[in-house]
Design a protein around this motif. Sequence first.
Motif, mmCIF file in Angstrom:
data_model
loop_
_atom_site.group_PDB
_atom_site.id
_atom_site.type_symbol
_atom_site.label_atom_id
_atom_site.label_comp_id
_atom_site.label_asym_id
_atom_site.label_seq_id
_atom_site.Cartn_x
_atom_site.Cartn_y
_atom_site.Cartn_z
ATOM 1 N N UNK A 369 23.633 -45.079 -60.963
ATOM 2 C CA UNK A 369 22.893 -43.850 -60.655
ATOM 3 C C UNK A 369 23.660 -42.629 -61.145
ATOM 4 N N UNK A 370 24.640 -42.844 -62.004
ATOM 5 C CA UNK A 370 25.364 -41.723 -62.604
ATOM 6 C C UNK A 370 24.548 -41.186 -63.777
ATOM 7 N N UNK A 371 23.525 -40.427 -63.446
ATOM 8 C CA UNK A 371 22.611 -39.924 -64.462
ATOM 9 C C UNK A 371 21.859 -38.711 -63.927
ATOM 10 N N UNK A 372 21.288 -37.957 -64.852
ATOM 11 C CA UNK A 372 20.366 -36.870 -64.519
ATOM 12 C C UNK A 372 18.985 -37.338 -64.926
ATOM 13 N N UNK A 373 18.052 -37.296 -63.986
ATOM 14 C CA UNK A 373 16.703 -37.801 -64.195
ATOM 15 C C UNK A 373 15.752 -36.614 -64.178
ATOM 16 N N UNK A 374 15.381 -36.128 -65.371
ATOM 17 C CA UNK A 374 14.594 -34.898 -65.448
ATOM 18 C C UNK A 374 13.114 -35.216 -65.617
#
Length: 429
Positions: A369-374
């Motif tokens: 979950x080390x992410x940016x979800x735009x």
Amino acid sequence: MQVTRDQRHKPRITASYRIETPLDIEQAAVAMAGEQSSGTFLRLEGETDELRERHAARVESVVRLETVATPSLSGALPGKHYACAAITLSWPLENIGTSLPNLLATILGNLTELRELSGIRLTDITLPNDFINAFAGPQFSINGTRRLTGVANGPLIGTIIKPSVGLSPEATADLVKQLVEAGIDFIKDDELIADPPYSPLAKRVPAVMRVIEEHAQHTGRKPMYAFNITGDIDEMRQRHDLVRDHGGTCVMASVNWIGMASLVGLRRHSELPIHGHRNGWGMFYRHPQIGMSYRAYQVLLRLAGADHLHVNGLGSKFAESNGSVIDSASACLTPLQEGSSRDDRAMPVFSSAQTIHQAHATFAALQSTDLIYTCGGGIMGHPHGAAAGCRSIHAAWQAATRGVALEDYAKEEPDLAVALRAFRRPFSG
């Protein structure tokens, strides 16, 4: 020519390629190595054995792949058929020094124009520690981004200011107010707006940051806004300082258009995370026989100092396959040096038509979950408004990480239930 033990142990840069050629593949590999080091079309007087031993590129491996009947790219030498191969070359670090522009000139440069090749794609790069350590790399990476946003766990849920163009600074601030009150973690300018006459940064930054600072004072939580500061290097430094001085926590640049050297210069100046937008990336990947893979590309951008890097998204509106998207994100999360204490990972940014539906598949494939979800429409297009849209995306990711089906999780999450009816499926599989 025999290579001495001393030369064998000097640090080398290695690059891998997929090529297509009408020639014998070993002959093509030698031509590539010669073109990009000491060689030319004839042997010169100054090209001594000692010079070649010290500076010549080496062919490290040649693996034959399929053969095709017609060339992929025009301008190559004619042939009865065209052989594909995986080629690996290496160069002494001494040839290049620690320079990203000169690295690219060496490992790709004129290779893209050789008549011996009807296809040439850079697939990977391996750099010696001496090269990697010469660059500061990402300043904030994942942990620093989490610290600034106050999001310790899970993905950062983000969105993009839409419409992409035309909003005044005041209208932008009004939209930001809705989003921060809705619980958004991350907001970014679109790549189409930087410092236009209708919304100059000198007005947009203070207008937006007033809203974010007021929200932070009341809630103790400060969402991150990535202001697009793309420009020449002097403009970007000035725009960075404007964002910093108004309490901003992120700047964004269109990395393909500012260039590697400008990104390095911005990183040296920056006190904020750099959000790397890769618009134009299609020129590098859409033809399998030209350009470069994202695995090679993201190494360069991380060294240059990008903290966040776009990777498209699953089931997006763009041409990239889902497998390529996940491989790109995995590459961003892989340290450049094993066992190093320096965190040089970049936070992958998933975007393009992302909704509740891609959360499960993204988590299952990436296992992180080390992410940016735009999400643009996936948040703003929720029938009950942006706040409900934010809650639905958060709920979808909670369901994904807990291994619960969206339909089951939606029984306790009304905003998710509405989103399930509103957003039926991604653009593509």
